[in-house]
Design an enzyme around this catalytic site. Sequence first.
Site, PDB file in Angstrom:
ATOM      1  N   HIS A  48       0.745  -1.212   0.043  1.00  0.00           N
ATOM      2  CA  HIS A  48      -0.010   0.333  -0.130  1.00  0.00           C
ATOM      3  C   HIS A  48       1.009   1.439  -0.056  1.00  0.00           C
ATOM      4  O   HIS A  48       0.019   2.629  -0.040  1.00  0.00           O
ATOM      5  CB  HIS A  48      -0.731  -0.170   1.082  1.00  0.00           C
ATOM      6  CG  HIS A  48      -2.169  -0.785   1.247  1.00  0.00           C
ATOM      7  ND1 HIS A  48      -2.971  -1.507  -0.191  1.00  0.00           N
ATOM      8  CD2 HIS A  48      -1.907  -2.234   1.758  1.00  0.00           C
ATOM      9  CE1 HIS A  48      -3.722  -2.090  -0.199  1.00  0.00           C
ATOM     10  NE2 HIS A  48      -3.295  -3.057   1.173  1.00  0.00           N
ATOM     11  N   ASN A  49       2.031   0.935   0.059  1.00  0.00           N
ATOM     12  CA  ASN A  49       2.889   2.285   0.193  1.00  0.00           C
ATOM     13  C   ASN A  49       2.507   2.856  -1.607  1.00  0.00           C
ATOM     14  O   ASN A  49       3.151   1.955  -2.621  1.00  0.00           O
ATOM     15  CB  ASN A  49       4.749   1.423   0.777  1.00  0.00           C
ATOM     16  CG  ASN A  49       5.607   2.909   0.696  1.00  0.00           C
ATOM     17  OD1 ASN A  49       5.597   4.067  -0.683  1.00  0.00           O
ATOM     18  ND2 ASN A  49       6.391   3.017   1.447  1.00  0.00           N
ATOM     19  N   HIS A  50       3.203   3.911  -1.497  1.00  0.00           N
ATOM     20  CA  HIS A  50       2.234   4.802  -2.523  1.00  0.00           C
ATOM     21  C   HIS A  50       3.862   5.158  -3.897  1.00  0.00           C
ATOM     22  O   HIS A  50       4.626   5.083  -4.718  1.00  0.00           O
ATOM     23  CB  HIS A  50       1.723   6.184  -3.639  1.00  0.00           C
ATOM     24  CG  HIS A  50       0.481   5.955  -2.429  1.00  0.00           C
ATOM     25  ND1 HIS A  50      -0.373   6.278  -1.791  1.00  0.00           N
ATOM     26  CD2 HIS A  50      -0.711   4.911  -2.477  1.00  0.00           C
ATOM     27  CE1 HIS A  50      -1.305   6.766  -1.666  1.00  0.00           C
ATOM     28  NE2 HIS A  50      -1.543   5.722  -2.154  1.00  0.00           N
ATOM     29  N   PHE A  51       5.206   4.993  -3.246  1.00  0.00           N
ATOM     30  CA  PHE A  51       6.564   4.833  -3.940  1.00  0.00           C
ATOM     31  C   PHE A  51       6.158   4.859  -5.054  1.00  0.00           C
ATOM     32  O   PHE A  51       7.369   5.184  -5.914  1.00  0.00           O
ATOM     33  CB  PHE A  51       7.535   4.666  -2.600  1.00  0.00           C
ATOM     34  CG  PHE A  51       8.581   4.853  -3.724  1.00  0.00           C
ATOM     35  CD1 PHE A  51       9.226   6.119  -2.793  1.00  0.00           C
ATOM     36  CD2 PHE A  51       9.680   3.997  -4.055  1.00  0.00           C
ATOM     37  CE1 PHE A  51      10.856   6.484  -3.181  1.00  0.00           C
ATOM     38  CE2 PHE A  51      11.483   4.371  -4.384  1.00  0.00           C
ATOM     39  CZ  PHE A  51      11.158   5.265  -4.214  1.00  0.00           C
ATOM     40  N   THR A 147       5.363   9.420   1.331  1.00  0.00           N
ATOM     41  CA  THR A 147       4.614   7.667   0.422  1.00  0.00           C
ATOM     42  C   THR A 147       3.806   6.805   1.512  1.00  0.00           C
ATOM     43  O   THR A 147       3.073   5.773   0.214  1.00  0.00           O
ATOM     44  CB  THR A 147       5.130   7.665  -0.581  1.00  0.00           C
ATOM     45  OG1 THR A 147       6.358   7.020   0.003  1.00  0.00           O
ATOM     46  CG2 THR A 147       6.433   8.230  -1.197  1.00  0.00           C
TER      47      THR A 147
END
Length: 184
Positions: A48-51, A147
């Site tokens: 789920h991290n947007h990086f 992020t």
Amino acid sequence: MSPRGVARAPARLQGLPPVLGPDTRLLVLGSFPSVASLRAQQYYAHPHNHFWRILGALWDLPLSDWPYAQRVAALLEHGLGLWDVYAECEREGSLDSAIRAPRLNDLGGLRARCPALRAIAHNGGESWRHARHTRALGVAVERLPSTSPANASWSLARKTAAWAEVLARHGIPVRVPPGAQGGG
């Protein structure tokens, strides 16, 4: 708590090695890898991290679908590096607020390791707390919105726009013009 009711000290955790090269122009500094990242031995491994989604959108590449080694190669090809401000710490879970007894990475040695370094971008507030250390390197220092999925007050579009502006300002090519991702 242990089975006998005695509190256990959190484990001493070791961070990940830096992703750097001689052509690194912009270094993104996080705080410390999440549990998922430590387990996988990969930066920004939490699904789920947007990086990776943000950089994939900015470079028009399916980074989230690529194997980690290919993602890292793409970062380095674009002049982007990764590291964390903390080399080790004690922490239960993944939240920055749970970090205890941290030890800083050798940020002072970055200029020697990255002769092309133009700027450092702190990914989130905990990393930003150490901006005084990175300012001492004599390069531009930026604050990026985290992020992390814990940063739910920023939409993916708003994060992407902020990241586009910082990357473009420091010579990292983006295919999406800064601000084009829009709203918040």
